[in-house]
Design a protein around this motif. Structure first.
Motif, PDB file in Angstrom:
ATOM      1  N   HIS A 181       0.840  -1.189   0.000  1.00 60.51           N
ATOM      2  CA  HIS A 181       0.000   0.000   0.000  1.00 60.51           C
ATOM      3  C   HIS A 181       0.881   1.247   0.000  1.00 60.51           C
ATOM      4  O   HIS A 181       2.039   1.207   0.410  1.00 60.51           O
ATOM      5  CB  HIS A 181      -0.916   0.026   1.223  1.00 60.51           C
ATOM      6  N   ALA A 182       0.291   2.352  -0.451  1.00 58.45           N
ATOM      7  CA  ALA A 182       0.985   3.632  -0.432  1.00 58.45           C
ATOM      8  C   ALA A 182       0.944   4.166   0.995  1.00 58.45           C
ATOM      9  O   ALA A 182      -0.008   4.834   1.392  1.00 58.45           O
ATOM     10  CB  ALA A 182       0.339   4.611  -1.407  1.00 58.45           C
ATOM     11  N   ALA A 183       1.969   3.853   1.777  1.00 55.62           N
ATOM     12  CA  ALA A 183       2.006   4.243   3.180  1.00 55.62           C
ATOM     13  C   ALA A 183       3.433   4.220   3.678  1.00 55.62           C
ATOM     14  O   ALA A 183       4.291   3.514   3.131  1.00 55.62           O
ATOM     15  CB  ALA A 183       1.141   3.301   4.020  1.00 55.62           C
ATOM     16  N   HIS A 184       3.687   5.016   4.740  1.00 52.54           N
ATOM     17  CA  HIS A 184       5.011   4.980   5.367  1.00 52.54           C
ATOM     18  C   HIS A 184       5.031   3.809   6.344  1.00 52.54           C
ATOM     19  O   HIS A 184       4.746   3.942   7.529  1.00 52.54           O
ATOM     20  CB  HIS A 184       5.302   6.295   6.102  1.00 52.54           C
ATOM     21  N   HIS A 185       5.353   2.664   5.834  1.00 49.23           N
ATOM     22  CA  HIS A 185       5.437   1.425   6.600  1.00 49.23           C
ATOM     23  C   HIS A 185       6.809   0.837   6.291  1.00 49.23           C
ATOM     24  O   HIS A 185       7.031   0.268   5.228  1.00 49.23           O
ATOM     25  CB  HIS A 185       4.311   0.471   6.189  1.00 49.23           C
ATOM     26  N   VAL A 186       7.747   1.018   7.222  1.00 51.35           N
ATOM     27  CA  VAL A 186       9.154   0.680   6.997  1.00 51.35           C
ATOM     28  C   VAL A 186       9.375  -0.831   7.017  1.00 51.35           C
ATOM     29  O   VAL A 186       8.857  -1.507   7.912  1.00 51.35           O
ATOM     30  CB  VAL A 186      10.023   1.383   8.063  1.00 51.35           C
ATOM     31  N   PRO A 187      10.152  -1.390   6.053  1.00 53.11           N
ATOM     32  CA  PRO A 187      10.849  -0.696   4.974  1.00 53.11           C
ATOM     33  C   PRO A 187       9.896  -0.248   3.874  1.00 53.11           C
ATOM     34  O   PRO A 187       8.879  -0.898   3.606  1.00 53.11           O
ATOM     35  CB  PRO A 187      11.818  -1.763   4.451  1.00 53.11           C
ATOM     36  N   CYS A 188      10.243   0.880   3.264  1.00 53.52           N
ATOM     37  CA  CYS A 188       9.401   1.404   2.203  1.00 53.52           C
ATOM     38  C   CYS A 188      10.246   2.091   1.148  1.00 53.52           C
ATOM     39  O   CYS A 188      11.400   2.434   1.389  1.00 53.52           O
ATOM     40  CB  CYS A 188       8.353   2.368   2.763  1.00 53.52           C
ATOM     41  N   LYS A 189       9.636   2.279  -0.010  1.00 56.11           N
ATOM     42  CA  LYS A 189      10.307   2.939  -1.118  1.00 56.11           C
ATOM     43  C   LYS A 189       9.752   4.365  -1.224  1.00 56.11           C
ATOM     44  O   LYS A 189       8.542   4.574  -1.145  1.00 56.11           O
ATOM     45  CB  LYS A 189      10.089   2.177  -2.422  1.00 56.11           C
TER      46      LYS A 189
END
Length: 249
Positions: free
Chosen positions: A155-163
């Protein structure tokens, strides 16, 4: 052990555990993709907040992540009144809406050939330079263009790790890991010597041979076996066109 990958039919394949080109293994045997080397200390760039490394537990636990490294944060100042964060490099997306500053040199640099990097970048492999999170800060975020995508939740979210990328031009900028940032050198406007890769990782999943004489690890650096650069086996992918072949109608 035979390698199941493509090789140019006119190449001179070499046998052995790794390339015939001399490349001594690096002295550091502790660095991994998201773990800074114990031999390279993380510089004090002025982060005085909590926790010492934001989002180090992963996931979406940092609700105020935009006000912490590697995003929009204000470094502490030294006794001379100047900010401790000293910008050495800057990167920006293709359209210029999102810009980042980087302090000091990267901890390491690498080429990653894993399937996930191939699909997410639409390229044969990923090239990344690795910085501590506290050595990175956001300079510009026009039109709130900063975009995060979680490869865990999809999903488009700040959920680490993330791009991290630009939501306007869609150019990818870096991967945020639990401890480090893996930035893409093509966005710096030039390639300093310090950005040259020390190795290839996940070379066992490669879709092309790279003869550059630097170590090729089957998986993670120093956690897998070294591989030779050229395969012993001509693969089953579409064959390379020879010089004497006639053009197809």
């Amino acid at each position: 052990m035979p390698l199941t990958t493509n090789a140019h039919p006119e190449s001179q394949a070499k046998t052995g555990p790794h390339s015939s080109i001399y490349h001594p293994p690096p002295e550091d045997h502790t660095h991994h993709q998201d773990h800074p080397s114990d031999k390279k200390s993380i510089p004090d760039t002025g982060w005085r907040g909590s926790p010492p490394i934001p989002s180090s537990n992963g996931g979406d636990s940092e609700k105020d992540w935009m006000s912490k490294p590697p995003y929009n944060w204000t470094p502490a100042r030294g006794q001379d009144g100047e900010e401790l964060f000293k910008t050495k490099y800057e990167s920006s997306c293709w359209c210029g809406a999102v810009r980042f500053a980087f302090s000091g040199d990267p901890l390491d640099a690498k080429h990653c050939h894993c399937r996930q990097c191939q699909r997410l970048h639409g390229a044969p492999f990923q090239w990344a330079v690795i910085f501590p999170k506290t050595s990175v800060r956001l300079l510009q975020n026009n039109s709130d263009a900063l975009h995060c995508f979680s490869t865990t939740t999809k999903h488009a979210a700040h959920h680490v790790p993330c791009k991290v990328s630009c939501n306007i031009c869609r150019a990818p900028l870096f991967d945020e890991g639990k401890r480090t940032v893996l930035a893409y050198p093509s966005h710096y406007g030039g390639v300093p010597l310090e950005f040259q890769p020390s190795c290839h990782i996940f070379y066992g999943e490669r879709v092309m041979e790279v003869c550059d004489g630097i170590p090729k690890w089957r998986g993670h650096k120093n956690d897998s076996e070294l591989m030779q650069e050229m395969s012993d086996v001509v693969g089953v992918m579409p064959r390379y066109k020879r010089h004497n072949e006639e053009p197809q109608p």
